[in-house]
Design a protein around this motif. Structure first.
Motif, PDB file in Angstrom:
ATOM      1  N   HIS A 126      34.550  32.364  27.295  1.00 58.38           N
ATOM      2  CA  HIS A 126      33.886  31.623  28.375  1.00 58.38           C
ATOM      3  C   HIS A 126      34.746  31.611  29.630  1.00 58.38           C
ATOM      4  N   GLU A 127      36.050  31.392  29.475  1.00 60.65           N
ATOM      5  CA  GLU A 127      36.961  31.349  30.615  1.00 60.65           C
ATOM      6  C   GLU A 127      37.013  32.700  31.321  1.00 60.65           C
ATOM      7  N   ASN A 128      37.036  33.787  30.541  1.00 49.83           N
ATOM      8  CA  ASN A 128      37.098  35.124  31.132  1.00 49.83           C
ATOM      9  C   ASN A 128      35.809  35.492  31.869  1.00 49.83           C
ATOM     10  N   ILE A 129      34.663  35.091  31.330  1.00 54.44           N
ATOM     11  CA  ILE A 129      33.374  35.520  31.859  1.00 54.44           C
ATOM     12  C   ILE A 129      32.900  34.673  33.027  1.00 54.44           C
ATOM     13  N   LEU A 130      33.232  33.391  33.004  1.00 51.18           N
ATOM     14  CA  LEU A 130      32.663  32.438  33.968  1.00 51.18           C
ATOM     15  C   LEU A 130      32.707  32.900  35.426  1.00 51.18           C
ATOM     16  N   PRO A 131      33.847  33.308  35.988  1.00 50.20           N
ATOM     17  CA  PRO A 131      33.858  33.638  37.427  1.00 50.20           C
ATOM     18  C   PRO A 131      32.977  34.819  37.807  1.00 50.20           C
ATOM     19  N   PHE A 132      32.648  35.686  36.842  1.00 52.29           N
ATOM     20  CA  PHE A 132      31.788  36.827  37.151  1.00 52.29           C
ATOM     21  C   PHE A 132      30.350  36.397  37.454  1.00 52.29           C
ATOM     22  N   LYS A 133      30.003  35.142  37.141  1.00 54.96           N
ATOM     23  CA  LYS A 133      28.684  34.640  37.506  1.00 54.96           C
ATOM     24  C   LYS A 133      28.505  34.578  39.020  1.00 54.96           C
ATOM     25  N   ALA A 134      29.623  34.538  39.737  1.00 57.89           N
ATOM     26  CA  ALA A 134      29.554  34.476  41.193  1.00 57.89           C
ATOM     27  C   ALA A 134      29.375  35.846  41.825  1.00 57.89           C
ATOM     28  N   ILE A 135      29.377  36.903  41.011  1.00 57.38           N
ATOM     29  CA  ILE A 135      29.213  38.274  41.500  1.00 57.38           C
ATOM     30  C   ILE A 135      27.912  38.827  40.934  1.00 57.38           C
ATOM     31  N   SER A 136      27.150  39.505  41.728  1.00 58.34           N
ATOM     32  CA  SER A 136      25.846  40.001  41.276  1.00 58.34           C
ATOM     33  C   SER A 136      26.018  41.082  40.217  1.00 58.34           C
ATOM     34  N   PRO A 137      25.063  41.209  39.291  1.00 59.08           N
ATOM     35  CA  PRO A 137      25.134  42.277  38.281  1.00 59.08           C
ATOM     36  C   PRO A 137      25.266  43.663  38.892  1.00 59.08           C
ATOM     37  N   ALA A 138      24.545  43.933  39.973  1.00 60.46           N
ATOM     38  CA  ALA A 138      24.627  45.259  40.596  1.00 60.46           C
ATOM     39  C   ALA A 138      26.029  45.538  41.117  1.00 60.46           C
ATOM     40  N   GLU A 139      26.665  44.521  41.685  1.00 59.76           N
ATOM     41  CA  GLU A 139      28.019  44.706  42.200  1.00 59.76           C
ATOM     42  C   GLU A 139      29.004  44.939  41.060  1.00 59.76           C
ATOM     43  N   ILE A 140      28.844  44.238  39.952  1.00 58.41           N
ATOM     44  CA  ILE A 140      29.719  44.440  38.786  1.00 58.41           C
ATOM     45  C   ILE A 140      29.563  45.861  38.259  1.00 58.41           C
ATOM     46  N   ARG A 141      28.327  46.341  38.183  1.00 57.32           N
ATOM     47  CA  ARG A 141      28.096  47.699  37.692  1.00 57.32           C
ATOM     48  C   ARG A 141      28.709  48.738  38.636  1.00 57.32           C
ATOM     49  N   ASP A 142      28.594  48.488  39.938  1.00 61.42           N
ATOM     50  CA  ASP A 142      29.178  49.410  40.913  1.00 61.42           C
ATOM     51  C   ASP A 142      30.708  49.414  40.801  1.00 61.42           C
ATOM     52  N   MET A 143      31.300  48.240  40.629  1.00 55.93           N
ATOM     53  CA  MET A 143      32.743  48.160  40.418  1.00 55.93           C
ATOM     54  C   MET A 143      33.161  48.968  39.198  1.00 55.93           C
ATOM     55  N   THR A 144      32.414  48.822  38.126  1.00 56.93           N
ATOM     56  CA  THR A 144      32.737  49.513  36.877  1.00 56.93           C
ATOM     57  C   THR A 144      32.783  51.016  37.104  1.00 56.93           C
ATOM     58  N   VAL A 174      44.716  42.051  36.806  1.00 55.48           N
ATOM     59  CA  VAL A 174      43.855  41.296  37.729  1.00 55.48           C
ATOM     60  C   VAL A 174      44.478  39.932  38.010  1.00 55.48           C
ATOM     61  N   ALA A 175      45.042  39.776  39.217  1.00 53.75           N
ATOM     62  CA  ALA A 175      45.727  38.546  39.623  1.00 53.75           C
ATOM     63  C   ALA A 175      45.008  37.943  40.831  1.00 53.75           C
ATOM     64  N   VAL A 176      43.927  37.242  40.574  1.00 55.41           N
ATOM     65  CA  VAL A 176      43.134  36.655  41.655  1.00 55.41           C
ATOM     66  C   VAL A 176      43.811  35.371  42.129  1.00 55.41           C
ATOM     67  N   ILE A 225      37.781  41.885  39.302  1.00 60.13           N
ATOM     68  CA  ILE A 225      37.173  43.150  38.874  1.00 60.13           C
ATOM     69  C   ILE A 225      37.052  43.156  37.354  1.00 60.13           C
ATOM     70  N   PRO A 226      36.096  43.913  36.813  1.00 60.37           N
ATOM     71  CA  PRO A 226      35.824  43.886  35.365  1.00 60.37           C
ATOM     72  C   PRO A 226      36.723  44.838  34.576  1.00 60.37           C
ATOM     73  N   VAL A 227      37.933  44.385  34.246  1.00 63.26           N
ATOM     74  CA  VAL A 227      38.883  45.185  33.478  1.00 63.26           C
ATOM     75  C   VAL A 227      39.170  44.479  32.158  1.00 63.26           C
ATOM     76  N   PHE A 228      39.000  45.192  31.052  1.00 68.59           N
ATOM     77  CA  PHE A 228      39.281  44.667  29.719  1.00 68.59           C
ATOM     78  C   PHE A 228      40.716  45.044  29.341  1.00 68.59           C
ATOM     79  N   SER A 229      41.529  44.037  28.995  1.00 67.40           N
ATOM     80  CA  SER A 229      42.934  44.257  28.657  1.00 67.40           C
ATOM     81  C   SER A 229      43.262  43.646  27.311  1.00 67.40           C
ATOM     82  N   GLN A 230      44.290  44.200  26.664  1.00 65.94           N
ATOM     83  CA  GLN A 230      44.722  43.698  25.357  1.00 65.94           C
ATOM     84  C   GLN A 230      45.506  42.402  25.467  1.00 65.94           C
ATOM     85  N   PHE A 268      45.970  35.032  34.913  1.00 69.03           N
ATOM     86  CA  PHE A 268      45.395  36.325  35.279  1.00 69.03           C
ATOM     87  C   PHE A 268      43.945  36.385  34.809  1.00 69.03           C
ATOM     88  N   SER A 269      43.174  37.298  35.396  1.00 70.14           N
ATOM     89  CA  SER A 269      41.737  37.337  35.148  1.00 70.14           C
ATOM     90  C   SER A 269      41.280  38.580  34.395  1.00 70.14           C
TER      91      SER A 269
END
Length: 643
Positions: free
Chosen positions: A146-164, A228-230, A362-367, A373-374
């Motif tokens: 929940h903590e990792n996903i929450l801030p992405f609600k402020a970014i549109s799905p299209a923008e997230i896909r474009d970032m990816t 990711v250091a926002v 940005i949508p980066v998955f890390s171990q 950090f985000s």
């Protein structure tokens, strides 16, 4: 006034007050720190507040009581570790109470709503079936997701896909992608061979439940270091915007993914389509001030104060998360914002070998990642693919705890950061080797018995710990020393030894675990063994909320100032006069706390077998990707699971 009080006080008590000050400061600092967490938006859940209140009561009774004992009686009647072990059992009971409350799907849906104030994502019933069929003991507590996903609600799905797409199609970014289409998983071509296993391992996990996922692309961090250091101010605005999106009534929910999702994802093949990047390269220089401290609130110590004295331990920096020399909890100890001295205490912060970082979300998955950090945390393919595994054999058996060699063991490489001008002196792996092997005869403080069931801090020469106290260690930097321009200097000061079979660990009673450039892949194998893991570091992983300090492992502050006291408690201390003919002189100044060490080792081993299995990695990842599927869907505001 304070000077007058000291002058009027009998002389023997003055040194005891000085000894008690760190305990009082630690307990008071920790209480204030925990109170601040109650008031913070992130820790506003009732059960979490209850747990923090219990910790505060424990600190007030235990910590201040311990300090009072030290001033009134010249010593403590209770060892702090005894109190911390007791507290850990309370934390574990409280954790299970809230993490495993749901007994059926209906309960789980209601609990999800209570915790996160939103409806579960589509496919939640499939996830619940997957988790219960694999006997998951954790059903409700996925706060990290929940903590990792929450801030992405402020970014549109299209923008997230474009970032990816942009992230995945530039080799400079050190990322690798996975595409999921119609339940099939495909790994991006062109990933550099030395790191491709990370993405391949993630794909192997996803394949077990991909049939229940919507179409999507994912990008994975190929570096050890987080990405990711926002800054705090920017993240605050994102979270406020996310919270402003109110959920719709259940009867209006759409319980299915958009039918044309695949059209929103641009192809990520081949891997060299663009040269655009959002990352800044911060390698080989200090990153604490420009990037790391920025993720903390403006009022935090790392942004209002600086610690320039590198010769002494900053006890006030450690006070909020310690009782005397001992961490209250690993997660508290890895909070960065109250510890400005960390700028000089970890290779990643001093001089990272690699640090390609973004200060935009940005949508980066890390171990793994640092606190604040985000990066989106997911279970490590390193552990899932058994890159290092617990595998005892006839040649390297894993005897019962009491039958092991009563010694502390670690052999590892200099992998934290890049040292050119003696930066290695601040890096934990080198500091650890230096402290244990006492290369330049430093003095250390050790909590030792001062009579029957009485303890007192004592300043000792470092060379006496092995000779007088018989605290046995086998700690070495592995050959060759790497990531350095001053390799010869390190080798001359620290020495090296050859690598040994990883399975040789199990003959030792105490196994030390240290961060490298990222998380340590040894920790889970250590937990699986009959040995007692001692853990220090800064990196957070997906499982840290479900592993309890002082119950499943022993935490050590990254300053390492409490290491010898910790080892003295568990290993026992030989009397300096042992071997004389004085019949009144006991052989041991204090016996090893074998039962306590065995209990923690076994609790960790048993918990690992039921809560940190490969199945649990899949369950966590499955739930994470359902949430990510909703975040990237154009209809996400109306998507949700309906009973």
């Amino acid at each position: 006034m304070s000077t007058l009080i000291f002058e009027q006080m009998p002389f023997p008590y003055i040194s005891q007050i000085h000894a008690a000050i760190p305990v009082i400061a630690s307990s008071t600092g920790a209480v204030l720190f925990l109170l601040s967490r109650i008031l913070s938006e992130e820790e506003s859940k009732p059960l979490y507040r209850t747990n923090i209140v219990l910790q505060i009561l424990f600190l007030l009774v235990g910590g201040v009581g311990l300090a009072f004992a030290m001033t009134k009686h010249h010593f403590s009647h209770t060892h702090p570790i005894d109190l911390l072990i007791h507290k850990a059992t309370l934390n574990y009971d409280n954790y299970l109470l809230q993490a495993s409350a749901s007994k059926n799907l209906e309960d789980a849906v209601r609990e999800y709503w209570k915790r996160y104030r939103q409806h579960p994502p589509p496919g939640f019933d499939k996830w619940f079936e997957y988790a219960t069929n694999r006997s998951s003991v954790i059903i409700d507590d996925f706060d990290q997701i929940h903590e990792n996903i929450l801030p992405f609600k402020a970014i549109s799905p299209a923008e997230i896909r474009d970032m990816t797409h942009k992230l995945a199609t530039n080799p400079f970014n050190d990322l690798g992608a996975i595409s999921i289409r119609m339940g099939q998983v495909k790994v991006q071509e062109g990933i550099k061979p030395t790191h491709a296993w990370m993405v391949t391992g993630a794909a192997e996990m996803i394949e077990n439940f991909a049939q229940h996922l919507p179409d999507m692309d994912l990008v994975f961090n190929l570096n050890d270091e987080p990405r990711v250091a926002v800054p705090w101010e920017k993240m605050l605005l994102l979270k406020q915007a996310a919270h402003a999106r109110l959920p719709i009534p259940q009867e209006e929910l759409l319980d299915r993914w958009s039918g044309d999702r695949q059209l929103g994802w641009a192809p990520v093949e081949p891997a060299d389509q663009t040269n655009q990047t959002i990352f800044t390269d911060g390698a080989w220089r200090g990153v604490f001030d420009p990037y790391v401290s920025a993720v903390c609130p403006p009022s935090s110590r790392v942004r209002t104060r600086r610690v320039w004295n590198r010769h002494d331990i900053c006890l006030s920096c450690a006070a909020p998360h310690t009782m005397g020399q001992f961490p209250l909890d690993f997660n508290l100890a890895t909070e960065i914002c109250h510890q400005p001295d960390l700028a000089f205490l970890h290779g990643l912060l001093i001089s990272p070998a690699s640090f390609k970082v973004s200060q935009e979300l940005i949508p980066v998955f890390s171990q793994s990642a640092l606190a604040g950090f985000s990066d989106i945390l997911f279970p490590s393919p390193w552990n899932y693919m058994d890159k290092i595994e617990y595998k005892p054999s006839k040649e390297h058996p894993d005897p019962e705890y009491a039958q092991k060699d009563n010694s502390l063991y670690w052999v590892g490489s200099t992998s934290e950061g890049y040292s050119r001008f003696n930066e290695w002196k601040g890096m934990p792996r080198q500091r650890f080797s230096h402290l244990i092997n006492n290369n330049t005869h430093s003095q250390v403080s050790v909590l030792l018995p001062a009579g029957k069931d009485q303890y007192q801090y004592k300043i000792m020469d470092g060379s006496a710990l092995g000779k007088e106290l018989n605290l046995r260690t086998d700690v070495h930097i592995a050959d060759p020393i790497t990531r350095c321009g001053d390799c010869d200097t390190q080798r001359d000061e620290l020495g090296t030894r050859s690598w040994v079979d990883f399975q040789a660990h199990w003959s030792h009673r105490f196994l030390f675990d240290l961060d490298g450039a990222g998380f340590s892949g040894r920790f889970l194998p250590f937990l699986q063994s009959h040995s007692l893991p001692l853990r220090t570091g800064l990196f957070r992983q997906w499982f840290d909320s479900r592993v309890i300090s002082w119950l499943h492992f022993v935490p050590v502050d990254i300053r390492l100032h409490g290491l010898w006291s910790t080892l003295a408690y568990f290993a026992g201390v030989t009397s300096p006069n042992a071997g004389t003919h004085n019949p009144k002189e006991p052989k041991m100044l204090t016996d090893a706390h074998v039962n306590e060490g065995w209990w923690i080792a076994e609790q960790g081993r048993k918990w690992t077998e039921i809560a940190l299995r490969k199945e649990d990695m899949e369950i966590y990842f499955f739930r994470l990707l359902l949430e990510w599927g909703r975040i990237t869907d154009d209809q996400r505001d109306v998507l949700g699971y309906k009973l």
